[in-house]
Design a protein around this motif. Structure first.
Motif: not given
Length: 181
Positions: A107-120
């Motif tokens: 959970v900590k890893f997955a939540e560390s991802v900023d939504p903008e990092q999914y761009a592309g």
């Protein structure tokens, strides 16, 4: 094995993050069920390890395997969909506390991802052993591999607990009654 062709417009980048959030919620629910399993084992005067090592069929993974696998697909989705290598876990959990720690790390890893990092994400390809040519698009990975596997392993874990008498219901599966027993 060939993966299904995904027709239609690509999933919007922000949707990737939203889907990962849903997967995080499912493994959080799984953690709640582990608490229910411990309470049940204590009430029935047996070691919770009996439940952790239970399986639905002789050739299926036990509850420990289901937790590990669900976590692996959640962290994989958060990593691969953002172009990052997901963290490696050693698969050595044997106790309820170790499984909870695995869920927490995931959970900590997955939540560390900023939504903008999914761009592309819709333009990337990732290597995967299930792909006929060795790679899949991020969308194929998400829709044909990650999501079905998260829900398969979470549901199988739920079924193992229910099969062994742990009182869970649909509301517990959905996470609508966190902390209520």
């Amino acid at each position: 094995m060939s993966l299904p062709i995904i027709d239609g417009p690509p999933v919007a980048c922000m949707s990737y993050g939203r889907i990962v959030v849903e997967c995080i919620q499912m493994i959080r629910n799984f953690e709640e069920w582990l608490s229910d399993a411990a309470t049940y084992a204590q009430a029935k005067s047996f070691d919770v390890d009996v439940l952790l090592n239970s399986r639905l069929a002789p050739d299926m993974g036990n509850l420990i395997y289901q937790v590990r696998s669900a976590c692996d697909y959640v962290k994989g989705a958060a990593g691969w969909l953002t172009g990052r290598e997901p963290p490696h876990h050693t698969d050595d959990e044997r106790t309820l506390q170790e499984l909870r720690a695995r869920i927490d790390k995931t959970v900590k890893f997955a939540e560390s991802v900023d939504p903008e990092q999914y761009a592309g994400a819709s333009q990337r390809r990732i290597a995967h052993s299930m792909a006929p040519d060795g790679t899949v698009s991020e969308e194929e990975y998400l829709i044909s591999i990650a999501l079905p596997n998260v829900f398969f392993h979470v549901t199988t874990g739920y079924a193992i607990l229910r099969h062994n008498g742990v009182e869970l219901g649909k509301r517990r599966y959905l996470g609508l009654t966190h902390g209520e027993h």
